[in-house]
Design an enzyme around this catalytic site. Sequence first.
Site, PDB file in Angstrom:
ATOM      1  N   LEU A 114       3.264 -89.782-108.176  1.00 32.34           N
ATOM      2  CA  LEU A 114       2.572 -91.043-107.898  1.00 32.34           C
ATOM      3  C   LEU A 114       1.189 -91.083-108.536  1.00 32.34           C
ATOM      4  CD1 LEU A 114       3.343 -91.709-104.125  1.00 32.34           C
ATOM      5  CD2 LEU A 114       4.004 -93.166-106.045  1.00 32.34           C
ATOM      6  N   TYR A 120       4.025 -80.992 -92.658  1.00 34.13           N
ATOM      7  CA  TYR A 120       3.853 -82.243 -93.390  1.00 34.13           C
ATOM      8  C   TYR A 120       3.688 -83.417 -92.434  1.00 34.13           C
ATOM      9  CZ  TYR A 120       4.691 -85.906 -96.876  1.00 34.13           C
ATOM     10  OH  TYR A 120       4.571 -87.005 -97.696  1.00 34.13           O
TER      11      TYR A 120
END
Length: 242
Positions: free
Chosen positions: A22, A164
Amino acid sequence: MHKHDQENEQKLVAITGANRGLGLAMSVRCAALGWSVIAGCRRPSEATDLQRLAQKHIASVDIVECDVLSEASIVQFAAKVAVARPHLDLLVNNAGYLDRSDPRLDDAKSVSVTTAFQVNALAPLLLTRELLPQLRAAPMSRIANISSAMGCLGLEQRPDSYGYRMSKAALNMFTVNLASELASTNIVVLALHPGWVKTDMGGTVAPVHVEDAVAGLLEQMMTADKGRSGRIVRYDGMLLPY
C-alpha cells in the site's frame, strides 16, 4: 474533478512503509497527482521499486530512511520532513507488521506481539508527535492511520493473529484520543481500513486490488471533514465500529 485534484501543487505527503504494498502504491499515486512525496522506508538502498519512482519523479519524490522500530530514526525522518517544507498536508502512518507464525494463543510469542505494538501503534504516535508542528502549519491537514477491521472490537473477530489485532485496536484508540485532543485545530485524524488487499501482507487471494484500495483511501483522506475526525473509515467510505 475532485477538490483535492485542484490543489495538487500545494500538497506535501509523508508516507511510512513506502517500499512495498500500500505504501508504494500510495507513493506512486501521489506522485502521479503532482504532489511532493517523502517516502519513508527502513532500507532505502534495497527499495528498488521506490528508487525507480524517485528517478521518474526526481523533483517531487524523496526517499528517506525511517525504521519505525527506532525512535531515533523516527525523529530523524521527521526532521527531514520539516526541512522539506514548513507545513505538511498529509501524514500516512502506513508501516505495518503481521507475524503469521502465531495465529493462536498457544503460538503467541512475546517478541512478535511486542513488535506488532511497536510498529502498528507506537510508531504512529511517535511520528505524529514529531510532525505535529508541521501539520498544524497547514491550512487543513490530515493524519491517516492505516488500521484494519481486525482491530475493531465491534465486529465479529476470529481467534487468531493476537498481536496484530491487539495492536490495531490500540491504533484505533490512538486515533480517537488524538482526534479529541486536536478537535479545535485544523487537523483531521482518521483510522483507515484498506480492505483485504492483494499485497505481500494480504496475499494473492485477497479480493481488493491495491490500486483500488489506494484510490479509495486517498479519497477518504482528502475529502474527510472534521465531522469524521476520530472515526474508522473503510476505503469505500463506510464507517466501521470501534
